[in-house]
Every structure is written in C-alpha cells, then in structure tokens.
Write an enzyme that holds these catalytic residues in place. Structure first.
Site, PDB file in Angstrom:
ATOM      1  N   ASP A  44       0.823  -1.209   0.000  1.00  7.75           N
ATOM      2  CA  ASP A  44       0.000   0.000   0.000  1.00  7.75           C
ATOM      3  C   ASP A  44       0.859   1.261   0.000  1.00  7.75           C
ATOM      4  O   ASP A  44       0.345   2.369  -0.137  1.00  7.75           O
ATOM      5  CB  ASP A  44      -1.009   0.001   1.145  1.00  7.75           C
ATOM      6  N   SER A  45       2.181   1.086   0.076  1.00 11.77           N
ATOM      7  CA  SER A  45       3.087   2.217  -0.129  1.00 11.77           C
ATOM      8  C   SER A  45       2.917   2.827  -1.510  1.00 11.77           C
ATOM      9  O   SER A  45       3.333   3.974  -1.743  1.00 11.77           O
ATOM     10  CB  SER A  45       4.543   1.778   0.060  1.00 11.77           C
ATOM     11  N   ASP A  83      -1.110  -6.236  -0.370  1.00 16.07           N
ATOM     12  CA  ASP A  83      -1.480  -5.580   0.883  1.00 16.07           C
ATOM     13  C   ASP A  83      -2.990  -5.369   0.942  1.00 16.07           C
ATOM     14  O   ASP A  83      -3.594  -4.912  -0.035  1.00 16.07           O
ATOM     15  CB  ASP A  83      -0.823  -4.204   0.959  1.00 16.07           C
ATOM     16  N   LYS A 113      -1.365  -9.477   2.734  1.00 14.82           N
ATOM     17  CA  LYS A 113      -0.660  -8.997   3.921  1.00 14.82           C
ATOM     18  C   LYS A 113      -1.560  -8.047   4.694  1.00 14.82           C
ATOM     19  O   LYS A 113      -2.298  -7.263   4.088  1.00 14.82           O
ATOM     20  CB  LYS A 113       0.635  -8.269   3.549  1.00 14.82           C
ATOM     21  N   GLU A 115      -1.648  -5.692   8.665  1.00 11.55           N
ATOM     22  CA  GLU A 115      -0.813  -5.143   9.721  1.00 11.55           C
ATOM     23  C   GLU A 115      -1.380  -5.440  11.100  1.00 11.55           C
ATOM     24  O   GLU A 115      -2.593  -5.430  11.306  1.00 11.55           O
ATOM     25  CB  GLU A 115      -0.685  -3.620   9.556  1.00 11.55           C
ATOM     26  N   GLU A 183       9.122  -4.447  10.894  1.00 11.73           N
ATOM     27  CA  GLU A 183       9.485  -3.125  10.383  1.00 11.73           C
ATOM     28  C   GLU A 183       9.986  -2.195  11.474  1.00 11.73           C
ATOM     29  O   GLU A 183       9.333  -2.028  12.514  1.00 11.73           O
ATOM     30  CB  GLU A 183       8.303  -2.468   9.660  1.00 11.73           C
TER      31      GLU A 183
END
Length: 261
Positions: A44-45, A83, A113, A115, A183
């Site tokens: 999602d970056s 993501d 993925k 978080e 991270e």
C-alpha cells in the site's frame, strides 16, 4: 523455478535469505521478476510512491486490486502478495475474509498482507487461514497507524514494547501466518524474533539477522526524494531520469532531435 510459500519456509530452514521488493505496475514487476526477486509485494506504499498521497490511508481495495492485476501480468517466477489497505479488514474477521477473497478471486496474487498482531488481528488471521487464504503478517512499525504514532518512529525500543512485539509475532505464527514482516525495530529484537519463529521473518529496518529483507523499490533505486533511515539506494535513478529527460527536452527545443537524416 516458481517461488511458493513452502519454498520460502524451506529457505528459512536452509539459511537462504529471501529478497523482497515492492511493485505497483507491470513494468516494475517484470523488471523485478527478471532480476530474481523472490517475493513481490504490491504494497500500500504505492499510495505514496505511485499515486502521490501523503500516507497509505486513502488507498481503496479496488485500487489495490487494479494495481495487483497489473503487477501479476509482469511476473512469471516470484510470489506475489497484495497488501490489504486500511479499512478493508479491521472491522471484523468477516470483512477481512471478504476483502482477501476478492484478492484471490480477482487477481492472480497468491497471498495477502495485513498489519498488526494485537488479539483481534490474530483472530482475523486465524479466520483467513481457515478459509484457505495465505497471510503475511506485519508487526513493529505499522504504517497504517501513522496518526497514532505521529509519524514513523522506531518501535520496540523499551523492554515492554519489545516483549509486546515478540508476543504478537509468536501469536501470528500460531494463527497460521506463513511469514512476518518486521518493520523499523532494533536489530537485537529482529534477531530474537527470527530465532523464536519457525516461519520466515522479512525485515525492513529490523537488522541483518532476519530471514529476508524488503525495501520499497522507489527507495532501493534512489527514486524517492527522502529516504527512510534504514533504506539503501542501490542506484540514483531519480538523478539519471531527470538528466535524461532534461537532455531530451533540450534537444527537442533546440531542434537537435530528431536529426535531419
């Protein structure tokens, strides 16, 4: 050889490190795949590096599906992970299953993925894995929580914070995650988690002891204006591209290109 989830887990056992980069379209994905990247993350970056947002939060699931389809068209070897964007999985395990099912049904990606490793997210991972959806976990600095952090500070610096992140990683493994991204945490914590888990750890600013490493491709190739403190630029493509385009513009504007021949 096509990279699979069991292959990644075998590499942890054999000590072969896993190379991960991000992609957001066909061109970048095809280049990364040809270069030998093991896992391509449609992160999602891309909200920031491809779409110009200030953080990852505005990205929608439909946008992620669009970019993931483009990435998959450029990949023949690497494992592709999508993501789940902010707001597409936090509400409930049922919402997460619906969103992740769309990823696997509407794109060729092999996993998703998400978080966090707090109890509700561990429950969500359990539901996803039971539904047959492979999950890449993510603990430490979780960028979708940018407003809670007030930025992107290193996590796990205190004993209590380190113990919490370790507990989250263990819980995600027990829930069935096939690997976990660590991270922006201290290197010694990255080592401890890597030693404790039987699944691969993929570090980004988590020290040299993880089972693999991931960078945002724009950072790795020197395209970003500002680099994270833990990133390494393997090229200076920003300057190279600027110089090339400036040269092109100059030659067009001064009638040097295309020549008279």
């Amino acid at each position: 050889m096509v990279v699979t989830i069991p292959q990644l887990q075998q590499w942890k056992r054999s000590g072969r490190a896993i190379a991960v980069l991000t992609a957001w379209d066909w061109l970048w994905a095809s280049l990364l795949d040809q270069a030998g990247v093991d896992l391509i993350l449609v992160g999602d970056s891309l909200a920031m590096v491809a779409l110009g947002h200030k953080n990852t939060l505005p990205l929608s699931l439909d946008e992620m599906l669009h970019h993931t389809r483009a990435v998959c068209r450029g990949v023949q070897r690497a494992l592709v992970v999508c993501d789940l964007p902010f707001g597409s999985y936090q509400e409930s395990p049922q919402q997460a299953v619906r969103s992740a099912s769309r990823v696997l049904k509407e794109t060729p990606a092999q996993a998703v993925k998400l978080e966090g490793g707090y109890p509700a997210m561990v429950e969500t991972v359990t539901h996803l894995v039971r539904a047959g959806i492979p999950v890449l976990g993510h603990v430490g600095l979780t960028p979708q929580s940018v407003h809670q952090y007030g930025g992107y500070p290193q996590q796990g610096k205190s004993v209590e914070a380190a113990e919490r992140i370790l507990s989250e990683a263990i819980a995600l493994e027990q829930a069935g995650a096939f690997a976990i991204i660590l991270e922006h945490i201290p290197a010694d914590l990255g080592l401890t988690i890597t030693q404790k888990l039987s699944i691969p750890t993929i570090g980004i600013g988590a020290g040299p002891h993880c089972d693999g490493q991931v960078l945002v491709t724009a950072d790795a190739l020197g395209l970003s204006e500002r680099q994270p403190p833990f990133a390494k630029a393997y090229a200076n493509l920003r300057e190279t591209i600027l110089q090339a385009v400036q040269e092109y513009c100059n030659e067009v504007q001064t009638h040097q290109f295309p020549g008279s021949g």
